[in-house]
Design an enzyme around this catalytic site. Structure first.
Site, short mmCIF file in Angstrom:
data_model
loop_
_atom_site.label_atom_id
_atom_site.label_comp_id
_atom_site.label_asym_id
_atom_site.label_seq_id
_atom_site.Cartn_x
_atom_site.Cartn_y
_atom_site.Cartn_z
N THR A 1 -1.49 4.74 3.23
CA THR A 1 -2.23 5.56 2.08
C THR A 1 -2.29 6.95 2.56
OG1 THR A 1 -3.60 3.74 1.87
CG2 THR A 1 -4.41 5.81 0.94
N HIS B 1 -0.77 6.22 8.25
CA HIS B 1 -0.72 5.07 7.74
C HIS B 1 -0.24 5.13 6.15
CE1 HIS B 1 -2.08 0.70 7.01
NE2 HIS B 1 -1.48 0.63 8.23
N SER C 1 0.87 -1.15 0.12
CA SER C 1 0.02 0.02 0.03
C SER C 1 0.95 1.45 -0.09
CB SER C 1 -0.77 -0.11 1.26
OG SER C 1 -1.63 -1.00 1.14
N HIS D 1 -1.83 -9.64 -0.42
CA HIS D 1 -2.25 -8.84 -1.44
C HIS D 1 -2.47 -9.93 -2.71
CE1 HIS D 1 -0.71 -4.87 0.39
NE2 HIS D 1 -1.77 -5.55 1.13
N ASP E 1 -5.94 0.34 -4.33
CA ASP E 1 -4.21 0.37 -4.67
C ASP E 1 -4.00 -0.82 -4.94
OD1 ASP E 1 -5.14 -0.68 -1.91
OD2 ASP E 1 -3.69 0.18 -0.99
N HIS E 2 -4.59 -1.77 -4.55
CA HIS E 2 -4.33 -3.28 -5.00
C HIS E 2 -5.49 -4.23 -4.54
CE1 HIS E 2 -4.08 -4.32 -0.64
NE2 HIS E 2 -3.09 -3.12 -0.52
#
Length: 526
Positions: free
Chosen positions: A176, A174, A113, A456, A380-381
């Site tokens: 992001t 965090h 991320s 992920h 993001d993923h």
């Protein structure tokens, strides 16, 4: 014993098949044809491209919200409203333009991320684990930071005179949100308490400190992360008896106190609970810092509705504060705990987080206009999350497949993970899910490979967009393309030439001739 198990399995399967499979009207071919014609008529209107200048830009980031998660969240949203679910529309489904984003990091096929956040916020691909720095920076090596910093669209917007905000369900430092303001070779350097001495001695700053120093006048900041802001062992205001929530800073600084002192004469307010947040009148607030938990906010299903605001409620307040600026605003909104639910193997938590983010998207749409606001929704993923098993129409998204395994003769839930903590063996064999409550909030769906934390996924993710220049988000794109489109639409950052006419007057090339004439007359009269 075997007979009893078969009876239970038969009942479970029959439960899913007893109700009508689909609405009676769907048997009529005319129903589908009329639906298609309505869709076609709407699609034809998209030929008139919205080329207005985007006064406002909003990015909704569903952390870990891959395409299977979007689909499952759509079904859940419908089922929460008493429908089968498959035919339901998420708010993001209504956006006219959809593209795919390639999510790899410069050094990772399956990304994290931090590197992805640097791509969709700063416009450059980066190494996994690093935020706000180029791929020349090496993870955890402090001495590779200097000279490799890259700035984000949040800073581009602020430099252009817009108000800017960050809203997240994770801690505000965090991965992001941190890429919006920080330059750090390690996403886990939340405070100096998590940093090695060598990095501190070499002059690297923790992410919490950078939140207040790099762009000191971010207008709205809301999320969790209180403990990173206070000196080590300082009791938390909400959980004074729980040492795990105490402050973590080694430098002795009280970052919240410093912010409050700096903003006391600028209509700035700090809040740490929902009551104090809702006591504010957005019309009388220019700066807001809301830190509602020591670390991440609780899952939506576990949220204390008296003390912690929902993502939708935070977005509502943020927009009402930011939109007072005549030059517009940039807002980053993260549904960050979708990702955490998947990592825990807790699909129910993840999908309810995604539905809540969709509510926030709906609320933002009601407070803004597609004529002057570019709204982008993406992830993001992805995750190694899936649902299948030939389930019938209207089957609970958290329910069983209508068949049992022809290998071990046991039932299985529709939702499964490729890996993660849901891998369990009972007497050397796969757990029989009919013996557990697989519909409870924290049930960990079965996984193929045992891991303490699910990983992920590496496939492309969707980009939904509406508003000015939304059509530029089309096809299959590299993830770092996203902020360049948003900046182009808003006439900020490096792309500004298209925002001027031949005479050099700004902001006339993408508005109607009538409005341009009125503005010109106004300028002449003034």
């Amino acid at each position: 014993m075997k007979v009893a198990v078969l009876v239970i399995l038969s009942c479970l399967v029959w439960e899913g098949m007893a109700k009508p499979e689909f609405p009676e009207q769907e048997k009529d071919p005319g129903f589908w044809k009329e639906w298609a014609q309505r869709t076609l008529k709407n699609a034809l209107t998209l030929q008139d491209l919205n080329k207005n200048v985007a006064k406002n830009i909003i990015l909704f980031l569903g952390d870990g919200m891959g395409v299977p998660t979007v689909t499952a969240a759509r079904i859940l949203k419908g089922q929460l409203n008493g429908q089968n679910g498959e035919e339901t529309q998420l708010e993001m489904d209504k956006f006219p333009y959809v593209a795919l984003s390639k999510t790899y990091n410069t050094n990772a096929q399956v990304p994290d991320s931090a590197g992805t956040a640097t791509a969709y916020l700063c416009g450059v691909k980066a190494n996994e684990g690093t935020v706000g720095v180029s791929a020349a920076a090496v993870k955890s090596q402090c001495n590779t930071t200097r000279g490799n910093e890259v700035t984000s669209i949040l800073k581009w917007a602020k430099d252009a005179g817009k108000s800017v905000g960050i809203v997240t369900t994770t801690r505000v430092n965090h991965a992001t949100p941190s890429a919006a303001y920080a330059h750090c070779v390690d996403r886990d350097w939340y405070s100096d308490g998590e940093m090695p001495d060598e990095a501190l001695q070499n002059g690297c700053k923790d992410i919490a400190r950078q939140l207040f120093e790099n762009i000191p006048d971010i207008d709205v900041i809301m999320g969790g992360g209180r403990r990173s802001m206070y000196p080590r062992n300082t009791p938390d205001v909400e959980y004074p008896g729980e040492k795990k929530h105490n402050g973590t800073r080694k430098d002795g600084r009280n970052l919240v106190g410093e912010w409050t002192d700096r903003m006391k004469d600028k209509r700035g307010y700090y809040v740490w609970n929902k009551k104090d947040l809702f006591s504010l009148n957005p019309n009388n607030v220019d700066y807001l810092l809301g830190l509602f938990e020591p670390a991440d906010l609780p899952y939506e299903l576990e949220r204390n509705k008296e003390t912690d605001p929902s993502l939708t409620e935070m977005v509502d307040v943020a927009i009402k504060i930011l939109q007072k600026n005549e030059r517009g605003f940039y807002l980053l909104v993260e549904g960050g705990r979708i990702d955490h639910g998947h990592h825990d193997g807790k699909a129910k938590q993840a999908l309810h987080e995604a539905v809540e983010m969709d509510r926030a998207i709906t609320r933002a749409g009601l407070l803004t206009s597609i004529y002057d606001t570019l709204t982008v929704v993406t992830a993001d993923h992805s995750h190694v999350f899936s649902f299948g098993g030939y389930t019938h129409r209207g089957n609970s998204i958290f329910g069983l497949a209508p068949i049992i395994s022809d290998i071990d003769q046991k039932p299985f839930t529709s939702i499964l993970y490729g890996n993660g903590p849901g891998f369990k063996l009972v007497n050397g064999a796969r757990e029989n899910v009919s013996t557990v409550d697989f519909k409870q909030n924290n049930y960990q769906a079965q996984a193929a490979v045992p891991l303490s934390m699910e990983t992920h996924g590496g496939e492309d993710v969707a980009i939904f967009s509406k508003g000015p220049m939304a059509h530029l988000l089309h096809g299959v794109q590299e993830q770092h393309y996203i902020p360049h489109v948003m900046a182009y639409a808003a006439c900020i950052g490096q792309n500004k030439d298209h925002c001027r006419t031949n005479s050099g007057s700004p902001f006339l090339s993408h508005i109607s001739p009538t409005l341009a004439l009125l503005l010109s007359v106004k300028w002449l009269l003034c």
